[in-house]
Design an enzyme around this catalytic site. Sequence first.
Site, PDB file in Angstrom:
ATOM      1  N   LYS A 172     -10.968  14.667  16.336  1.00  0.00           N
ATOM      2  CA  LYS A 172     -10.668  14.238  17.706  1.00  0.00           C
ATOM      3  C   LYS A 172      -9.475  13.292  17.714  1.00  0.00           C
ATOM      4  O   LYS A 172      -9.578  12.129  17.337  1.00  0.00           O
ATOM      5  CB  LYS A 172     -11.857  13.516  18.351  1.00  0.00           C
ATOM      6  CG  LYS A 172     -11.610  13.285  19.831  1.00  0.00           C
ATOM      7  CD  LYS A 172     -12.389  12.124  20.406  1.00  0.00           C
ATOM      8  CE  LYS A 172     -11.563  10.879  20.594  1.00  0.00           C
ATOM      9  NZ  LYS A 172     -10.398  10.961  21.476  1.00  0.00           N
ATOM     10  N   GLU A 247     -10.779   1.796  10.056  1.00  0.00           N
ATOM     11  CA  GLU A 247      -9.522   1.046   9.941  1.00  0.00           C
ATOM     12  C   GLU A 247      -9.224   0.468  11.311  1.00  0.00           C
ATOM     13  O   GLU A 247      -9.073   1.222  12.282  1.00  0.00           O
ATOM     14  CB  GLU A 247      -8.388   1.974   9.493  1.00  0.00           C
ATOM     15  CG  GLU A 247      -8.421   2.319   8.022  1.00  0.00           C
ATOM     16  CD  GLU A 247      -8.301   1.113   7.114  1.00  0.00           C
ATOM     17  OE1 GLU A 247      -7.776   0.065   7.538  1.00  0.00           O
ATOM     18  OE2 GLU A 247      -8.771   1.215   5.966  1.00  0.00           O
ATOM     19  N   CYS A 281      -1.042  -1.488  13.474  1.00  0.00           N
ATOM     20  CA  CYS A 281      -2.044  -2.447  13.020  1.00  0.00           C
ATOM     21  C   CYS A 281      -1.479  -3.302  11.897  1.00  0.00           C
ATOM     22  O   CYS A 281      -2.009  -4.367  11.606  1.00  0.00           O
ATOM     23  CB  CYS A 281      -3.318  -1.738  12.587  1.00  0.00           C
ATOM     24  SG  CYS A 281      -3.052  -0.535  11.319  1.00  0.00           S
ATOM     25  N   GLU A 380      -5.360  -9.570  18.528  1.00  0.00           N
ATOM     26  CA  GLU A 380      -4.349  -8.527  18.343  1.00  0.00           C
ATOM     27  C   GLU A 380      -3.814  -8.094  19.707  1.00  0.00           C
ATOM     28  O   GLU A 380      -4.579  -7.687  20.578  1.00  0.00           O
ATOM     29  CB  GLU A 380      -4.946  -7.327  17.614  1.00  0.00           C
ATOM     30  CG  GLU A 380      -3.891  -6.272  17.323  1.00  0.00           C
ATOM     31  CD  GLU A 380      -4.437  -5.103  16.509  1.00  0.00           C
ATOM     32  OE1 GLU A 380      -5.485  -4.559  16.886  1.00  0.00           O
ATOM     33  OE2 GLU A 380      -3.790  -4.742  15.511  1.00  0.00           O
TER      34      GLU A 380
HETATM   35  C1  UN1 Z   1       2.433   1.575   8.403  1.00  0.00           C
HETATM   36  O1  UN1 Z   1       2.630   0.415   8.747  1.00  0.00           O
HETATM   37  O2  UN1 Z   1       3.242   2.217   7.725  1.00  0.00           O
HETATM   38  O3  UN1 Z   1      -2.591   2.127  12.828  1.00  0.00           O
HETATM   39  C2  UN1 Z   1       1.198   2.303   8.706  1.00  0.00           C
HETATM   40  C3  UN1 Z   1      -1.775   1.594  12.091  1.00  0.00           C
HETATM   41  C4  UN1 Z   1      -1.962   1.747  10.618  1.00  0.00           C
HETATM   42  C5  UN1 Z   1      -0.864   2.464   9.955  1.00  0.00           C
HETATM   43  C6  UN1 Z   1       0.303   1.604   9.665  1.00  0.00           C
HETATM   44  N1  UN1 Z   1      -3.215   2.418  10.353  1.00  0.00           N
HETATM   45  O4  UN1 Z   1      -0.839   0.970  12.566  1.00  0.00           O
END
Ligand code: UN1
Length: 478
Positions: A172, A247, A281, A380
């Site tokens: 999804k 994550e 992130c 965040e």
């Molecule tokens: C990166 O900084 O190369 O959602 C990858 C995100 C992370 C991936 C970042 N899972 O921003």
Amino acid sequence: MSDQKRNFIGGAWVAGDTAANINPSDLTDIVGHYARADAAQAQDAIAAAKAAFPAWSRSGLMERHAILRRASDEIQARKEELGQLLSREEGKTLAEGIGETVRAAQIFDFFAGEALRLTGETVASVRPGVGVEVTREAVGVVGIITPWNFPIAIPAWKLAPALCYGNTVVFKPADLVPGSAWALVDILQRAGLPDGVLNLVMGRGSVVGQAIAESRDVDALTFTGSVSTGATLAMESAKLMRKSQMEMGGKNPFVVLADADLDVAVDCVTQGAFYSTGQRCTASSRIIVEDAIHDQFVAALSERISALTVGDALDAETQIGPVVDETQLAQNEEYIRIGEAEGARLVIGGERLARPTEGFFQRPALFADCTNDMRIAREEIFGPVATVIRVADYDAALDVANDTDFGLSAGIATTSLKHATDFKRNAEAGMVMVNLPTAGVDFHVPFGGRKASSFGPREQGRYAAEFYTTVKTAYTSA
Ligand code: UN1
């Protein structure tokens, strides 16, 4: 809708309610019409994945290798077109969109290789005449739920290992960016995946995500997105005794020491905080600066920000694309208000920008005179907004860097081996960067963090096997 891009369930393209995919650089531009699955279709997809598992998990390694290889080759060959689609639906610049597409191709290439490198261990038993083998097997049906900010790379880094190790998938993608996900599934199915091995169910988290989360037939669940959704999905998974990998967010520190190369520091922060419109992130959102270089650094960074070209993602001049949608832009603006109310000094940016087309353009924002207890330093924001915190020395910088609920990435600009070494050792983060931006990672080494940033095994590289396989220990008496 005849031109609807459909869901893919059990080897068939299946229509559903239609949602328009809108270009955030130009709200009059409709990227395409995409189906939204309902809960019953999500259940069909899970049933198809379950039915396909016994054969796929026993499939030949050369078959898996060849499919992943073909997918990699096609993504690479179509990088301009797919990169453009990505930038058009998500808003990152064309260079970033093409770069992300190439990254997806590299990930499939890596896991095509991994399919040929499945290994185990043979161990001597404590009992004479007995042999012990430790092997890895596929887990079963994997639910994959991906965010909008990396429309092709994050799907790639979950799909490639899932398929490589013999799992079947219910996928999804984020409701905001179905285009890249649809293109990827189309590529994989033409590359030769048997029916039911990969199922695409586009749509809303509250409908499709919920159906996946609740299903006892989903054996493992991997998610990238917000902390609150990640926590809910982890709890749902624990109730079902299901493997899960979450994550989530970051509030990543970037330390600038007085001995840093100023150009390197400004470069790292410009890229880490503002590229991809700050929607990562891994973005650097807390810039922790040693007193002796503070004013010089803030002046240089603010000058750099004022020179950044914000505009249409597909325009070659653009360095910073639009924010992804109105909700995210309003959230960024709300945090600008919060920061000002908390007493932080807005050095530059934050305002909406008018461009020839209507879109979600915002000048990157820099706050100075922040303290680490302000909401803008703790929560965040997920936009092009960075906070600068002044500290007396390295020890204070490390304390502030680690004083956060998150622990994904942490960076430092320094020319001191002593401080770089100490920071690598003591930063409480899954990834540490020395004289490099906190964002922008390699595709073949572990990715993940600590505290509220990540839950469960690491992603990417050989470490992905921890999540996408389960270990078996077999004993044989001679
Ligand atoms: C990166 O900084 O190369 O959602 C990858 C995100 C992370 C991936 C970042 N899972 O921003």
